[in-house]
Design an enzyme around this catalytic site. Sequence first.
Site, PDB file in Angstrom:
ATOM      1  N   ASP A  78      -2.918  -7.583  -1.703  1.00 29.47           N
ATOM      2  CA  ASP A  78      -3.731  -6.623  -1.007  1.00 29.47           C
ATOM      3  C   ASP A  78      -4.952  -7.004  -0.794  1.00 29.47           C
ATOM      4  OD1 ASP A  78      -4.033  -4.341   0.760  1.00 29.47           O
ATOM      5  OD2 ASP A  78      -4.090  -2.863  -0.647  1.00 29.47           O
ATOM      6  N   ARG A 119     -10.348 -11.312   1.476  1.00 31.61           N
ATOM      7  CA  ARG A 119     -11.403 -12.516   1.094  1.00 31.61           C
ATOM      8  C   ARG A 119     -10.582 -14.026   0.852  1.00 31.61           C
ATOM      9  NH1 ARG A 119     -11.493  -9.061  -4.367  1.00 31.61           N
ATOM     10  NH2 ARG A 119     -11.323  -7.392  -2.932  1.00 31.61           N
ATOM     11  N   LYS A 175       0.787  -1.146   0.200  1.00 35.10           N
ATOM     12  CA  LYS A 175       0.135  -0.097   0.000  1.00 35.10           C
ATOM     13  C   LYS A 175       0.809   1.290   0.058  1.00 35.10           C
ATOM     14  CE  LYS A 175      -4.137  -1.690   2.539  1.00 35.10           C
ATOM     15  NZ  LYS A 175      -4.915  -1.422   1.422  1.00 35.10           N
TER      16      LYS A 175
END
Length: 495
Positions: free
Chosen positions: A347, A351, A277
């Site tokens: 990233d 899930r 990020k």
Amino acid sequence: MEFSIKQSSPDKQPSGCIVVGVYEDGKLSPAAQLLDKATEHQLSSLVARGDMSGKSASTLLLHKLPGVAAERVLLVGLGKASELNNKTSVEILRATFVALNTTAAKDAALYIIDEGVGKDASWVVKQAAFSAAEQAFRADGMKSKPSKPAALKSVTFATLGKPVAALKNALDQAAATAQGMELAKTLGNLPGNICTPTYLAAKSLALSKAHKSIKTTVLEEKDMQKLGMGSFLSVTRGSEQPAKLITMEYCGADKKQKPIVLVGKGITFDSGGISLKPGAEMDEMKYDMCGAASVLGTMQAIAEMGLKLNVVGVIPTCENLPSGTATKPGDIVTSMSGQTIEILNTDAEGRLILCDALTYSAKFHPDTVIDIATLTGACVIALGHVASGLFSNDDKLAQELLAAGEQAHDRAWQLPLWEDYQPLLDSNFADMQNIGGRAGGTITAACFLSRFTKDYRWAHLDIAGTAWKSGKDKGATGRPVPLLTQYLINRANSK
Ligand code: BES
Ligand code: MN
Ligand code: ZN
């Protein structure tokens, strides 16, 4: 914070502070009228002079009024009676507790439930309890000189008439829910170097120590390996902290009754992994375990209430960090369900841990499974910080969750799970890829999860925009503990 309900007269009620409402047209609420009489019309003359406008959520603090047993009187503006709604009511309650917390009053008596503030008396009592707890909450426990705890320790909801029994029930529920929110906030605010997967596991074990009705078990990485959780384990590969899979089983009903399973995303820090990020605000990714924290808070709340229901909390928890052993974009892993996943972006890790936890959840033969996750930045773009994103493969469940959110003023908004979005997850090399592109990012994340939840009734809450606040008020919100707890209360009542 202690809460109670009592029938009493405002002039005679001994208290650190009593709170009465004034409308914008200058009309005094019935409780304020009684006070006015007892004080030789001090209140009405004050309003006539223009010192209290009655504007919604305005406040005026008065000291030692002759003829009043309480040490202080707080006048609270209720606005125009015709304009009172849920939003203004919450603002009025917030202003009330902000004002009370500027005083040294240890206890307060609120004469507001007769005033049509909010939907109904139960609603007001709940929101007031949340508001009281919110203002008493301190997030600076790690400062070398933490701020003083709030002086206000006890709140009485006073009524002129006899309070109905249902109100007492609502108050008990509100108190337990507020404590659950507080736990969720405290855990959420903890930094990643303290709140590790091991820490969350220890907290879960502590919760079952405090509540005999909860049984906690913690699976280690080698156990997950045996279960075939290749997707979950791919996320933790870059981290030195061991991943954990926590299950908390609350048994409040007949053992044969199918449980409701709550699955909470527990990424204790999300750096993005190799798909790193950007640096700005990356610290906020310590909040990426707020789904897990909301499961812990909800479990605590329902155990406290002794809800007659079976509920299982499942928390997959690990860090998402880059390293020489970390998963790389393009890597393909096999999930517990047997479906293979091409990881195009490390990233999109939430899930990946959730899908294995969802497959695992089937072992509890669930009545319903609800996952709660700070899953996508796209959800913040879609719904802002007001509503959580809601998806479900069962429309009745979706309606029940939306209704619980309204009831608790912790709202969600449903988004579509249409088949039309599924092809965005097609991969040339595996059964699916873990991202669907920028368009509809919240929906494709939910679509990904839906491929692992076909065997049961399921809903997904994306709390990326609602679990914490940024900026000056940075801090966890404790959401969606109120929504989840209310849903479970409703389910227990409908049995
Ligand atoms: N934890 C984040 C989602 C998030 C981001 C929540 C910002 C709140 C604020 C999640 O793991 C993530 O990084 N999602 C990616 C998905 C993308 C790579 C498909 C995102 O939202 O950018
Ligand atoms: Mn991420
Ligand atoms: Zn994340």
